[in-house]
Design an enzyme around this catalytic site. Structure first.
Site, PDB file in Angstrom:
ATOM      1  N   ASP A 159    -121.806   4.542 -13.758  1.00  0.00           N
ATOM      2  CA  ASP A 159    -122.606   5.180 -14.793  1.00  0.00           C
ATOM      3  C   ASP A 159    -122.513   4.353 -16.078  1.00  0.00           C
ATOM      4  OD1 ASP A 159    -123.682   8.385 -15.184  1.00  0.00           O
ATOM      5  OD2 ASP A 159    -123.351   7.192 -16.994  1.00  0.00           O
ATOM      6  N   ILE A 160    -123.644   4.215 -16.766  1.00  0.00           N
ATOM      7  CA  ILE A 160    -123.693   3.408 -17.992  1.00  0.00           C
ATOM      8  C   ILE A 160    -122.916   4.067 -19.138  1.00  0.00           C
ATOM      9  CG2 ILE A 160    -125.786   4.365 -19.067  1.00  0.00           C
ATOM     10  CD1 ILE A 160    -126.737   1.417 -19.382  1.00  0.00           C
TER      11      ILE A 160
ATOM     12  N   ASN B 261    -126.730  17.575 -10.970  1.00  0.00           N
ATOM     13  CA  ASN B 261    -127.468  18.449 -11.877  1.00  0.00           C
ATOM     14  C   ASN B 261    -128.879  18.660 -11.339  1.00  0.00           C
ATOM     15  OD1 ASN B 261    -125.389  18.745 -13.859  1.00  0.00           O
ATOM     16  ND2 ASN B 261    -125.826  16.667 -14.564  1.00  0.00           N
TER      17      ASN B 261
ATOM     18  N   GLY C 234    -128.820  19.938 -17.479  1.00  0.00           N
ATOM     19  CA  GLY C 234    -128.607  18.660 -18.139  1.00  0.00           C
ATOM     20  C   GLY C 234    -129.132  17.472 -17.356  1.00  0.00           C
ATOM     21  N   GLN C 235    -129.876  17.713 -16.251  1.00  0.00           N
ATOM     22  CA  GLN C 235    -130.432  16.582 -15.484  1.00  0.00           C
ATOM     23  C   GLN C 235    -131.363  15.766 -16.372  1.00  0.00           C
ATOM     24  OE1 GLN C 235    -132.776  17.620 -12.012  1.00  0.00           O
ATOM     25  NE2 GLN C 235    -132.733  15.527 -11.217  1.00  0.00           N
TER      26      GLN C 235
ATOM     27  N   HIS D  93    -128.954  12.210  -7.471  1.00  0.00           N
ATOM     28  CA  HIS D  93    -127.726  11.424  -7.618  1.00  0.00           C
ATOM     29  C   HIS D  93    -126.534  12.355  -7.656  1.00  0.00           C
ATOM     30  CE1 HIS D  93    -129.415  12.243 -11.631  1.00  0.00           C
ATOM     31  NE2 HIS D  93    -128.171  12.334 -12.063  1.00  0.00           N
TER      32      HIS D  93
ATOM     33  N   HIS E 295    -122.806  12.516  -9.075  1.00  0.00           N
ATOM     34  CA  HIS E 295    -121.790  11.941  -9.955  1.00  0.00           C
ATOM     35  C   HIS E 295    -120.444  12.073  -9.243  1.00  0.00           C
ATOM     36  CE1 HIS E 295    -124.187  12.213 -13.844  1.00  0.00           C
ATOM     37  NE2 HIS E 295    -124.838  13.101 -13.120  1.00  0.00           N
TER      38      HIS E 295
HETATM   39  P1  5GP Z   1    -128.010  13.370 -15.057  1.00  0.00           P
HETATM   40  O1  5GP Z   1    -127.935  13.665 -16.534  1.00  0.00           O
HETATM   41  O2  5GP Z   1    -129.448  13.260 -14.622  1.00  0.00           O
HETATM   42  O3  5GP Z   1    -127.197  14.271 -14.190  1.00  0.00           O
HETATM   43  O4  5GP Z   1    -127.325  11.960 -14.870  1.00  0.00           O
HETATM   44  C1  5GP Z   1    -127.930  10.752 -15.192  1.00  0.00           C
HETATM   45  C2  5GP Z   1    -126.836   9.752 -15.444  1.00  0.00           C
HETATM   46  O5  5GP Z   1    -127.419   8.471 -15.436  1.00  0.00           O
HETATM   47  C3  5GP Z   1    -126.138   9.917 -16.788  1.00  0.00           C
HETATM   48  O6  5GP Z   1    -124.743  10.145 -16.583  1.00  0.00           O
HETATM   49  C4  5GP Z   1    -126.422   8.596 -17.510  1.00  0.00           C
HETATM   50  O7  5GP Z   1    -125.326   8.132 -18.265  1.00  0.00           O
HETATM   51  C5  5GP Z   1    -126.745   7.658 -16.368  1.00  0.00           C
HETATM   52  N1  5GP Z   1    -127.671   6.589 -16.722  1.00  0.00           N
HETATM   53  C6  5GP Z   1    -128.803   6.695 -17.475  1.00  0.00           C
HETATM   54  N2  5GP Z   1    -129.428   5.506 -17.567  1.00  0.00           N
HETATM   55  C7  5GP Z   1    -128.667   4.628 -16.853  1.00  0.00           C
HETATM   56  C8  5GP Z   1    -128.791   3.235 -16.575  1.00  0.00           C
HETATM   57  O8  5GP Z   1    -129.737   2.545 -16.994  1.00  0.00           O
HETATM   58  N3  5GP Z   1    -127.823   2.664 -15.825  1.00  0.00           N
HETATM   59  C9  5GP Z   1    -126.763   3.379 -15.324  1.00  0.00           C
HETATM   60  N4  5GP Z   1    -125.868   2.737 -14.595  1.00  0.00           N
HETATM   61  N5  5GP Z   1    -126.612   4.702 -15.566  1.00  0.00           N
HETATM   62  C10 5GP Z   1    -127.552   5.313 -16.313  1.00  0.00           C
END
Ligand code: 5GP
Ligand code: ZN
Length: 117
Positions: A34-35, A90, A96-97, A103, A105
């Site tokens: 994760d970034i 999520n 919070g998605q 995906h 986590h």
């Molecule tokens: P969500 O909020 O949809 O459950 O999770 C999305 C995740 O993707 C977040 O934890 C966010 O930090 C990660 N993320 C968003 N953009 C990027 C990216 O460009 N590269 C990587 N490796 N992770 C990302």
């Protein structure tokens, strides 16, 4: 069945258009760091095929789900998360998605509070 969504960030990572710190790649599943990590180990495990979220899963996805969790276990083993870890997905805005490509986590390497915020 949509294989690739050109507007999707994670489809861009699957195709290699967008760089990511990969920890696993096979014909169906990709895992990358994760970034914005929320734990010492924070890896996103995703299907190559574009599936919007867990709500969109059907029985036809049973095999890929098993593969995804196989990769979760492999990454956890390689990271030495023998004290435990958390797997989170999520679904929808209130959760919070932010990225609408399924995906999981994988979070580990520190104690986790319960319930999550
Ligand atoms: P969500 O909020 O949809 O459950 O999770 C999305 C995740 O993707 C977040 O934890 C966010 O930090 C990660 N993320 C968003 N953009 C990027 C990216 O460009 N590269 C990587 N490796 N992770 C990302
Ligand atoms: Zn996608």
């Amino acid at each position: 069945m949509t294989e690739h969504d050109s507007d999707c960030l994670f489809c861009g990572i699957v195709s290699g258009e967008i760089p990511a710190d990969m920890v696993h790649e096979d014909d169906e599943v990709v895992a990358f760091r994760d970034i914005a990590p929320r734990a010492p180990t924070h890896v996103l495990v995703i299907p190559r095929r574009h599936i919007a979220d867990a709500q969109a899963l059907t029985h036809a996805d049973a095999a890929v789900l098993a593969r995804l969790f196989g990769v979760v276990r492999k990454v956890a083993d390689e990271a030495g998360l023998d004290r435990g870890y958390r797997v989170v997905t999520n679904v929808g805005p209130e959760s919070g998605q932010t990225v609408f490509h399924l995906h999981f986590h994988l979070l580990g390497g520190r104690p986790m509070a319960w319930p999550p915020g």
